[in-house]
Design an enzyme around this catalytic site. Structure first.
Site, PDB file in Angstrom:
ATOM      1  N   LYS A 107     -13.740  24.680  -0.075  1.00 44.78           N
ATOM      2  CA  LYS A 107     -13.254  24.856   1.054  1.00 44.78           C
ATOM      3  C   LYS A 107     -13.959  25.168   2.272  1.00 44.78           C
ATOM      4  O   LYS A 107     -13.960  25.601   3.849  1.00 44.78           O
ATOM      5  CB  LYS A 107     -12.002  25.963   1.235  1.00 44.78           C
TER       6      LYS A 107
HETATM    7  C1  PLP Z   1      -7.555  23.469  -2.111  1.00 47.09           C
HETATM    8  C2  PLP Z   1      -8.634  23.126  -3.758  1.00 47.09           C
HETATM    9  C3  PLP Z   1      -8.221  21.612  -4.534  1.00 47.09           C
HETATM   10  C4  PLP Z   1      -7.168  20.971  -3.181  1.00 47.09           C
HETATM   11  O1  PLP Z   1      -7.849  20.395  -1.975  1.00 47.09           O
HETATM   12  P1  PLP Z   1      -6.635  19.591  -1.138  1.00 47.09           P
HETATM   13  O2  PLP Z   1      -7.168  19.408   0.243  1.00 47.09           O
HETATM   14  O3  PLP Z   1      -5.755  20.800  -0.854  1.00 47.09           O
HETATM   15  O4  PLP Z   1      -6.399  18.669  -2.095  1.00 47.09           O
HETATM   16  C5  PLP Z   1      -8.293  21.668  -5.187  1.00 47.09           C
HETATM   17  N1  PLP Z   1     -10.066  22.250  -5.905  1.00 47.09           N
HETATM   18  C6  PLP Z   1      -9.422  23.521  -5.799  1.00 47.09           C
HETATM   19  C7  PLP Z   1     -10.626  24.380  -6.094  1.00 47.09           C
HETATM   20  C8  PLP Z   1      -9.989  24.042  -4.226  1.00 47.09           C
HETATM   21  O5  PLP Z   1      -9.543  25.527  -4.096  1.00 47.09           O
END
Ligand code: PLP
Length: 438
Positions: A107
């Site tokens: 993210k």
């Molecule tokens: C946020 C997250 C996800 C999921 O991603 P999305 O875009 O919400 O589907 C998967 N793995 C980790 C470690 C995350 O932090």
């Protein structure tokens, strides 16, 4: 480029408005009115480009008409100043490690890109005035809060308010967003993650409050958070092309709110030759059930060892429907699904550690296993490794019965002093807090 709402009951807006508003006024999600195609030439020599060069080309196609080219280049190059290695695990399966950013979460890319874009908009002052702040509200169960807080740290004109459930995030995660100070405030809510999310939602719905304040979201509902994630898919393709293995690439995405996967679907619509997608879930298998039955039945999430995917009503589902004109046949032929229970996730982590000496985190483990189970003989699979395993020490160490090394980046957060405001879970209290802001 204009952005419309998936609910189609509010006017189209500019990129700037879409980013500042987060959600459309009819509560729909913003979608770009057109998905630009990249020229065949770009794909012919994509393997010769760096990650930054690829990302710049992709972002020009989306944002180039609203952001000057040199500014956009600065935003992209500044956002992506870390490695994204593609690590081969078996002859058919590789991991794209998205966790080498400042908070070791995938993210980081979306959060940093959005922060810089918002910073640019506040300085340009066409929607907001000089002395007005934009307030970013973010509810977190751990990972989102840290990526957003660190991405936005020090951005002028933007204040971030991270709401998190007291006693329910790991110490290391808590430190990542409570020790920063400056424009970042952590609110420790006496409640659950769902309570935090409900508070944020109530604030966005509160018309009176929104008259005096610019409130926006830094979750993947925001176009500036999720669209930059399409860069990964182009980069993964380029890496496989280098090895002469890009002809039938299948990408597997560990999914929660489906922002990441949706960005991949955009990449394909832009012309990237991806053969297909796999959405990997944990026990929260609402999307898997949709693929199987054509019926979408959201339900409350349950806690799993892959907790960033504990989502019972994925917020980007409407974007996927919109992208395919609600055509279930097309969606279910483009995306395959799989889901794994906690024991299966743990088995996968142990097996891959023993056989290949590669340490998966619980989210990546779902991605890897789904490729093992669904990949056809002639296909090459890439799964997105979304978090560093050291962020899930409590889960991973007992499985492999070994201590794992915690990267310096994570350790350095532990030295800071926690600062947070305590709050109960009543909207009245949160509202009072927000009204005192300016
Ligand atoms: C946020 C997250 C996800 C999921 O991603 P999305 O875009 O919400 O589907 C998967 N793995 C980790 C470690 C995350 O932090």
């Amino acid at each position: 480029m204009k952005y419309y709402s998936t609910n189609k009951k509010s006017p189209e807006v500019s990129l700037e408005q879409a980013v500042i508003q987060g959600l459309a006024s009819d509560k729909g999600l913003f979608m770009p009115e057109e998905i630009p195609s990249l020229p065949a030439k770009f794909f012919e020599s994509i393997e010769q480009l760096t990650f930054q060069e690829i990302a710049f080309e992709v972002s020009l196609a989306f944002f180039g008409d609203e952001i000057p080219e040199n500014k956009l280049k600065e935003i992209v190059y500044d956002t992506l100043n870390f490695d994204v290695p593609l690590v081969r695990i078996t002859s058919q399966i590789s991991a794209l490690e998205l966790f080498h950013g400042p908070t070791l979460a995938f993210k980081d890319v979306g959060a940093r890109f959005m922060a810089r874009l918002l910073g640019y908009f506040t300085q340009r002052q066409s929607v907001v005035d000089e002395d007005q702040n934009i307030h970013v509200l973010v509810a977190t169960s751990g990972d989102t809060g840290s990526a957003v807080a660190n991405g936005f740290l020090g951005v002028r004109g933007v204040k971030v308010h991270v709401l998190y459930p007291k006693g329910k995030v790991s110490e290391i995660q808590e430190k990542q967003f409570t020790t920063l100070g400056e424009n970042i405030t952590a609110l420790e809510v006496d409640g659950t993650f769902d309570d935090c999310q409900a508070l944020v939602k109530s604030a966005f719905m509160d018309e009176e409050l929104n008259e005096g304040l610019f409130l926006t979201s830094a979750n993947s509902i925001n176009v500036a958070r999720f669209l930059p994630q399409s860069f990964y898919y182009f980069y993964a393709y380029a890496q496989l092309k280098k090895e002469g293995k890009s002809d039938s690439m299948v990408v597997c995405v560990p999914s929660g709110n489906f922002g990441n996967l949706t960005a991949g679907l955009f990449a394909k619509k832009m012309g990237l030759p991806i053969k297909g997608f796999i959405a990997a879930n944990n026990r929260n298998d609402v999307f898997y059930q949709y693929l199987k039955t054509g019926e979408y039945i959201p339900r409350p999430s349950v806690t799993t060892v892959a907790n960033a995917m504990d989502v019972g009503d994925p917020s980007n589902f409407d974007r996927i429907l919109d992208l395919y004109g609600d055509n279930y046949e097309e969606i279910s032929s483009e995306i395959k699904g799989a889901f794994y229970l906690d024991d299966e996730i743990k088995n996968t982590i142990l097996k891959v550690w023993n056989e290949y000496n590669y340490l998966l985190d619980p989210h990546g483990a779902c991605g890897y296993q789904a490729l093992v189970d669904l990949l056809k003989e002639d296909e090459q699979g890439v799964f997105l490794e979304t978090a560093h395993p050291a962020k899930f020490l409590e889960t991973v160490e007992p499985i492999i019965e070994e201590k794992i090394e915690v990267p310096d980046k994570l350790q350095s957060f532990m030295k800071g002093e926690k600062q947070s405001l305590s709050m109960d879970k009543e909207y009245k209290s949160f509202r009072t807090y927000l009204l005192a802001l300016e």
